[in-house]
Design an enzyme around this catalytic site. Structure first.
Site, mmCIF file in Angstrom:
data_model
loop_
_atom_site.group_PDB
_atom_site.id
_atom_site.type_symbol
_atom_site.label_atom_id
_atom_site.label_comp_id
_atom_site.label_asym_id
_atom_site.label_seq_id
_atom_site.Cartn_x
_atom_site.Cartn_y
_atom_site.Cartn_z
ATOM 1 N N GLY A 1 37.630 -11.629 -19.712
ATOM 2 C CA GLY A 1 36.491 -11.592 -18.797
ATOM 3 C C GLY A 1 35.236 -11.269 -19.582
ATOM 4 O O GLY A 1 34.593 -10.246 -19.372
ATOM 5 N N CYS B 1 26.405 -0.872 -2.734
ATOM 6 C CA CYS B 1 27.350 -0.396 -3.752
ATOM 7 C C CYS B 1 26.839 0.873 -4.427
ATOM 8 O O CYS B 1 27.621 1.791 -4.707
ATOM 9 C CB CYS B 1 27.617 -1.484 -4.787
ATOM 10 S SG CYS B 1 28.732 -2.783 -4.211
#
EC number: 2.1.1.79
Length: 287
Positions: free
Chosen positions: A72, A269
């Site tokens: 990733g 968030c």
């Protein structure tokens, strides 16, 4: 790896292939899209992102000539930092076409002679031995049902003294939320649903014990767990402020709906990290 384990290309591309120009409106110049590490209060976002990368790489025991796998790899900042600072060979995996193209350009423009490769592929498709593994902000996309397969593969790819650094957001089990006296509200539940349907399709957060148990069950010893919780709240605050400052460009590149959706995601968030519903941790996994 079992044939049925196909990488989640569509879910990842739905988010990360939105538009590189859009992400540049709020990310730092290294385009690092994960929690920064504000080692000093006066650090810029770019300095703090490099500090986070250095924090992660510094736990791996890298030596010149080793090969580092970045699972990733995003837009390549960790890969390129590893090459420059530790003189290692790097292989990056990403499921995002835009990210793969960007990293190809970084590699093409690099004068360093070490091997640098980026593959538009998931870990499920990778089977080459490596010396060290780093994964920052990707584990959240794997899905709980693949954790064992991931740790098993990582253990198989690494040498006897191998180390993997796993940096991931972690969530609390409802029981832990209750034990800590945190309110379990419909607002929180609705926000989580919004994140996993409209921002990160298919996203699932592990708990800290879940990571530790899966790592141990597949031959790793977790030698350190480091929380960066307050650092992510600050990172998200800086991202939302930058996006807000570039509102006109954001709407021109995408739409008002996308701009509002991202503002809701970034500010929401940040609040989740501040309250303590979610955390972000670096797990040092020793073979």
């Amino acid at each position: 790896m079992p044939d049925e384990l196909k990488p989640h290309f569509a879910n990842v591309q739905a988010h990360y292939d939105l538009s590189d120009d859009f992400f540049r409106l709020f990310l730092d110049p290294t385009q690092t899209y994960s929690c920064a590490y504000f080692e000093r209060d006066d650090m810029t976002l770019q300095e703090a992102q490099i500090a986070k990368i250095d924090l992660a790489l510094g736990k791996l025991g890298l030596q010149p000539g080793m090969t580092l796998l970045d699972v990733g790899c995003g837009w390549g900042a960790t890969m390129m930092r590893a090459v420059e600072k530790y003189d290692v060979n790097v292989v990056g995996l990403t499921l995002s076409k835009n990210q793969a193209n960007h990293v190809q350009q970084l590699v093409a423009n690099s004068e360093n002679l070490r091997s640098k490769r980026v593959l538009l592929a998931g870990w499920e498709q990778f089977d080459e031995p490596v010396d060290r593994i780093v994964s920052i902000g990707a584990f959240e996309h794997f899905g709980h049902e693949r954790y064992d397969a991931f740790f098993s593969l990582a253990h198989r790819l690494l040498p006897a003294d191998g180390v993997m650094l796993l940096h991931t957001i972690t969530g609390l089990h409802p029981k832990e939320i209750h034990e800590r006296g945190l309110p379990m509200s419909f607002t929180f539940a609705r926000f989580l649903k919004f994140i996993v349907t409209e921002i990160f399709p298919g996203g699932r957060l592990p708990s800290i014990p879940m990571v530790q148990e899966c790592a141990s069950a597949n031959g790793f010893t977790v030698t350190r767990v480091q929380s960066l919780q307050p650092h992510y709240a600050k990172t998200l605050d800086l991202w939302s402020a930058a996006l807000q400052a570039n509102k006109g460009q954001a709407i021109a590149l995408q739409s008002e709906e996308v701009y509002e959706r991202y503002m809701k995601y970034l500010t929401g968030c940040a609040e989740m990290f501040r309250i303590g519903y979610i955390d972000v941790n670096q797990f040092t996994c020793q073979k």
